[in-house]
Design a protein around this motif. Structure first.
Motif, PDB file in Angstrom:
ATOM      1  N   VAL A   1       5.078   0.538  10.076  1.00  0.00           N
ATOM      2  CA  VAL A   1       6.180   0.517  11.066  1.00  0.00           C
ATOM      3  C   VAL A   1       5.739   0.929  12.473  1.00  0.00           C
ATOM      4  N   GLY A   2       4.460   1.227  12.652  1.00  0.00           N
ATOM      5  CA  GLY A   2       3.989   1.657  13.980  1.00  0.00           C
ATOM      6  C   GLY A   2       4.070   3.179  14.117  1.00  0.00           C
ATOM      7  N   ASN A   3       3.318   3.676  15.098  1.00  0.00           N
ATOM      8  CA  ASN A   3       3.173   5.135  15.225  1.00  0.00           C
ATOM      9  C   ASN A   3       4.487   5.851  15.549  1.00  0.00           C
ATOM     10  N   ALA A   4       5.301   5.242  16.414  1.00  0.00           N
ATOM     11  CA  ALA A   4       6.510   5.950  16.857  1.00  0.00           C
ATOM     12  C   ALA A   4       7.488   6.129  15.685  1.00  0.00           C
ATOM     13  N   ASP A   5       7.700   5.063  14.927  1.00  0.00           N
ATOM     14  CA  ASP A   5       8.634   5.186  13.801  1.00  0.00           C
ATOM     15  C   ASP A   5       8.036   6.022  12.664  1.00  0.00           C
ATOM     16  N   ALA A   6       6.700   5.950  12.509  1.00  0.00           N
ATOM     17  CA  ALA A   6       6.067   6.801  11.482  1.00  0.00           C
ATOM     18  C   ALA A   6       6.312   8.268  11.835  1.00  0.00           C
ATOM     19  N   ARG A   7       6.247   8.585  13.106  1.00  0.00           N
ATOM     20  CA  ARG A   7       6.505   9.969  13.529  1.00  0.00           C
ATOM     21  C   ARG A   7       7.964  10.354  13.227  1.00  0.00           C
ATOM     22  N   LEU A   8       8.884   9.416  13.535  1.00  0.00           N
ATOM     23  CA  LEU A   8      10.304   9.700  13.231  1.00  0.00           C
ATOM     24  C   LEU A   8      10.482   9.957  11.735  1.00  0.00           C
ATOM     25  N   LEU A   9       9.863   9.106  10.921  1.00  0.00           N
ATOM     26  CA  LEU A   9      10.020   9.247   9.468  1.00  0.00           C
ATOM     27  C   LEU A   9       9.480  10.588   8.996  1.00  0.00           C
ATOM     28  N   PHE A  10       8.355  11.003   9.583  1.00  0.00           N
ATOM     29  CA  PHE A  10       7.809  12.296   9.183  1.00  0.00           C
ATOM     30  C   PHE A  10       8.756  13.434   9.601  1.00  0.00           C
ATOM     31  N   ASP A  11       9.285  13.328  10.802  1.00  0.00           N
ATOM     32  CA  ASP A  11      10.208  14.380  11.258  1.00  0.00           C
ATOM     33  C   ASP A  11      11.457  14.438  10.370  1.00  0.00           C
ATOM     34  N   PHE A  12      11.935  13.264   9.933  1.00  0.00           N
ATOM     35  CA  PHE A  12      13.084  13.261   9.004  1.00  0.00           C
ATOM     36  C   PHE A  12      12.711  14.029   7.734  1.00  0.00           C
ATOM     37  N   SER A  13      11.482  13.793   7.285  1.00  0.00           N
ATOM     38  CA  SER A  13      11.059  14.427   6.033  1.00  0.00           C
ATOM     39  C   SER A  13      10.978  15.949   6.185  1.00  0.00           C
ATOM     40  N   ARG A  14      10.467  16.404   7.334  1.00  0.00           N
ATOM     41  CA  ARG A  14      10.467  17.859   7.600  1.00  0.00           C
ATOM     42  C   ARG A  14      11.880  18.398   7.571  1.00  0.00           C
ATOM     43  N   ASP A  15      12.766  17.629   8.185  1.00  0.00           N
ATOM     44  CA  ASP A  15      14.170  18.009   8.213  1.00  0.00           C
ATOM     45  C   ASP A  15      14.741  18.049   6.787  1.00  0.00           C
TER      46      ASP A  15
ATOM     47  N   ALA B   1      29.271   7.195   7.015  1.00  0.00           N
ATOM     48  CA  ALA B   1      30.186   7.787   8.014  1.00  0.00           C
ATOM     49  C   ALA B   1      29.990   7.165   9.398  1.00  0.00           C
ATOM     50  N   GLY B   2      29.147   6.138   9.486  1.00  0.00           N
ATOM     51  CA  GLY B   2      29.024   5.408  10.750  1.00  0.00           C
ATOM     52  C   GLY B   2      27.807   5.775  11.585  1.00  0.00           C
ATOM     53  N   GLN B   3      26.973   6.698  11.069  1.00  0.00           N
ATOM     54  CA  GLN B   3      25.775   7.051  11.843  1.00  0.00           C
ATOM     55  C   GLN B   3      24.539   6.565  11.090  1.00  0.00           C
ATOM     56  N   SER B   4      24.153   5.341  11.404  1.00  0.00           N
ATOM     57  CA  SER B   4      23.104   4.730  10.584  1.00  0.00           C
ATOM     58  C   SER B   4      21.728   4.773  11.242  1.00  0.00           C
ATOM     59  N   ALA B   5      21.570   5.536  12.333  1.00  0.00           N
ATOM     60  CA  ALA B   5      20.290   5.493  13.071  1.00  0.00           C
ATOM     61  C   ALA B   5      19.113   5.822  12.153  1.00  0.00           C
ATOM     62  N   ARG B   6      19.264   6.861  11.312  1.00  0.00           N
ATOM     63  CA  ARG B   6      18.114   7.238  10.474  1.00  0.00           C
ATOM     64  C   ARG B   6      17.885   6.199   9.369  1.00  0.00           C
ATOM     65  N   LEU B   7      18.963   5.718   8.760  1.00  0.00           N
ATOM     66  CA  LEU B   7      18.781   4.704   7.707  1.00  0.00           C
ATOM     67  C   LEU B   7      18.121   3.447   8.285  1.00  0.00           C
ATOM     68  N   ASP B   8      18.462   3.124   9.532  1.00  0.00           N
ATOM     69  CA  ASP B   8      17.887   1.919  10.147  1.00  0.00           C
ATOM     70  C   ASP B   8      16.368   2.035  10.293  1.00  0.00           C
ATOM     71  N   VAL B   9      15.871   3.251  10.524  1.00  0.00           N
ATOM     72  CA  VAL B   9      14.412   3.405  10.615  1.00  0.00           C
ATOM     73  C   VAL B   9      13.787   3.147   9.243  1.00  0.00           C
ATOM     74  N   PHE B  10      14.396   3.695   8.189  1.00  0.00           N
ATOM     75  CA  PHE B  10      13.874   3.404   6.836  1.00  0.00           C
ATOM     76  C   PHE B  10      13.946   1.897   6.548  1.00  0.00           C
ATOM     77  N   GLY B  11      14.979   1.253   7.075  1.00  0.00           N
ATOM     78  CA  GLY B  11      15.161  -0.187   6.859  1.00  0.00           C
ATOM     79  C   GLY B  11      14.040  -1.022   7.479  1.00  0.00           C
ATOM     80  N   LYS B  12      13.275  -0.441   8.407  1.00  0.00           N
ATOM     81  CA  LYS B  12      12.171  -1.200   9.022  1.00  0.00           C
ATOM     82  C   LYS B  12      10.939  -1.274   8.128  1.00  0.00           C
ATOM     83  N   ILE B  13      10.907  -0.449   7.074  1.00  0.00           N
ATOM     84  CA  ILE B  13       9.711  -0.450   6.206  1.00  0.00           C
ATOM     85  C   ILE B  13       9.727  -1.719   5.355  1.00  0.00           C
ATOM     86  N   PRO B  14       8.704  -2.568   5.494  1.00  0.00           N
ATOM     87  CA  PRO B  14       8.702  -3.798   4.674  1.00  0.00           C
ATOM     88  C   PRO B  14       8.302  -3.490   3.232  1.00  0.00           C
TER      89      PRO B  14
END
Ligand SMILES: Cc1cc2nc3c(=O)[nH]c(=O)nc-3n(C[C@H](O)[C@H](O)[C@H](O)COP(=O)(O)OP(=O)(O)OC[C@H]3O[C@@H](n4cnc5c(N)ncnc54)[C@H](O)[C@@H]3O)c2cc1C
Length: 430
Positions: free
Chosen positions: A94-108, A388-401
């Motif tokens: 997914v590229g470096n920027a989204d990989a970083r987001l995914l890692f931060d989600f995991s820390r969270d 609940a209408g806040q899909s920003a985080r799910l959308d990042v997971f959705g980018k993983i092929p």
């Protein structure tokens, strides 16, 4: 109405034996209505249900067997930051920027796990600390490089312990050192699942056990159907791990069920147990076919590691698990495994999580790839937020092929066996 549970409700394991037998919840009978219907009372389904109820949704969970009957009540209990694949795989996907987001989600996600345990007073023996241990020099080099990458690119502090430092905590000569993560840790899996269910019910969730879903009715107002009832809902969450073949066949092609096994020794006594792992951390080697272990609250060694790529357990399972345990701890030559049990993990081809929507009203999370104790809770929270209408985080997971496993139901297992044999050979040779 509740029905008294029987010993056969859970597969025999140290976890089931060490938890009180709780009365079973009543199966679904007749028609019910909910805002959200959840299939599966493992960590994924229960955390989604809890998070949704806390947001004010009416939630009903349908569980085929008992709460935590699946992987959530049987696993190694090692709660580790990250996913089933490493960060370099995610960077590639997914590229470096989204990989970083995914890692931060995991820390969270790890933070949320600890908060959940504290907030709901879940008595599940949480212990801090996880060590990834190399056996071969190439593995040591890779772990040391990982520590630098994780610090520089992910601001994530990991420690390198050389062999003598590790030896102060772990009484095994098998390993060359350790990558130590103080933020990860371990817990009693079934106690955690049962605690989640209690918290969800306190928040208003209705849970029906012994209620296998036989059909998913799709459409803008989906429904889950059992042999004796149905739940009509605005949203459905599919959290059935490796058992969704007949419910959502499109998920099956991207997931492979793999059997994995774990054992618990007889009680060792406090002193002998502490002599094995002084700081009570969880440990996992970094082989493809890995060994992982930790202590229990009643001073047993819990040791996992065998895998099976067929519907049957490996031959001589008990003996080979004992042999593996003694390869790590020869000083346990007089110690037997009192319990051995197994369960299924749901792996994807790239070992990355596969979470998303089948339609605007049907959500799913699968593909935890043996790394779900912490990330299932994140999946539940991310799906609840999306509903609940806040899909920003799910959308990042959705980018993983995610590719399909070749060969269909009949052939994909033999093909995987061939692939896994290659990786096991690699463990031995390099
Ligand atoms: C032996 C073993 C060791 C493991 N060790 C670790 C570890 O140390 N660390 C780690 O991070 N991960 C580990 N894992 C993986 C981890 O346990 C899983 O990723 C996680 O528990 C998955 O949770 P889940 O809720 O998605 O699935 P599950 O816990 O399997 O829950 C799915 C539930 O859905 C129910 N269900 C299925 N189909 C239906 C249906 N049709 N109708 C109603 N209900 C249905 C099942 O009965 C089940 O209770 C291990 C797994 C196993 C098996």
């Amino acid at each position: 109405m509740s029905v008294v549970s029987t010993a056969a409700d859970y597969p025999p394991s140290w976890y089931a034996a060490s938890q009180p037998q709780l009365p079973a919840r009543a199966p679904l009978s007749g028609q019910a209505r909910a805002d959200v219907a959840v299939l599966g009372a493992g960590y994924t389904g229960l955390t989604a249900a809890l998070a949704l109820a806390e947001k004010g949704y009416r939630v009903t969970v349908l569980e085929a067997e008992r709460v935590g009957w699946g992987a959530s009540g049987r696993n190694g209990g090692q709660a580790i930051v990250g996913y089933g694949c490493d960060q370099s795989t995610l960077e590639h996907l997914v590229g470096n920027a989204d990989a970083r987001l995914l890692f931060d989600f995991s820390r969270d996600g790890m933070h949320m796990l600890k908060q959940r345990i504290a907030r709901h007073g879940i008595d599940c023996d949480w212990r801090d600390g996880h060590a990834s241990v190399p056996i071969h020099p190439r593995q040591e080099r890779a772990l040391r490089a990982d520590i630098i990458t994780m610090a520089q690119r992910y601001d994530y502090p990991l420690e390198w312990w050389d062999r003598s430092r590790l030896r102060q905590q772990l009484a095994s000569d098998r390993y060359l050192g350790a990558m130590y993560d103080p933020a990860s840790g371990h817990l009693h899996p079934l106690a955690y699942a049962q605690g989640l269910a209690k918290a969800a019910e306190a928040a208003g969730v209705v849970i029906h056990e012994h209620s296998p879903v036989v059909r998913l009715e799709r459409g803008p107002k989906p429904a889950l159907l059992t042999a004796h009832g149905r739940v009509d809902a605005d949203f459905v969450v599919l959290a059935g791990n490796a058992w969704l073949q007949d419910i959502a066949p499109e998920l099956e092609t991207r997931m492979m069920p793999v059997g994995t096994y774990i054992g618990a020794t007889q009680r060792l006594g406090a002193e002998r147990a502490k002599a094995l792992i002084g700081n009570d951390m969880a440990v996992a080697d970094v082989n493809w076919a890995l060994d992982y272990f930790r202590l229990s609250r009643d001073h047993r060694l819990l040791f996992g590691g065998q895998a099976s790529y067929s519907a049957l357990p490996p031959p001589r399972l008990h003996a080979s698990m004992t042999q593996r345990m003694r390869r790590v701890f020869p000083q346990l030559a007089d110690v037997e495994l009192e319990y051995v049990w197994g369960g299924y993990i749901d792996i994807t081809r790239n070992r990355a999580p596969h979470w998303g929507r089948l339609s605007p009203s049907i959500y799913f999370a699968q593909g935890f790839s043996g790394h779900g104790v912490a990330s299932t809770g994140l999946a539940g929270e991310v799906i609840a937020a999306a509903i609940a209408g806040q899909s920003a985080r799910l959308d990042v997971f959705g980018k993983i092929p995610h590719g399909v496993f070749p060969g269909g139901r009949a052939l994909r297992m033999p093909l995987l066996v061939a692939a896994m044999s290659w990786y096991k050979l690699r463990d031995l040779l390099w």
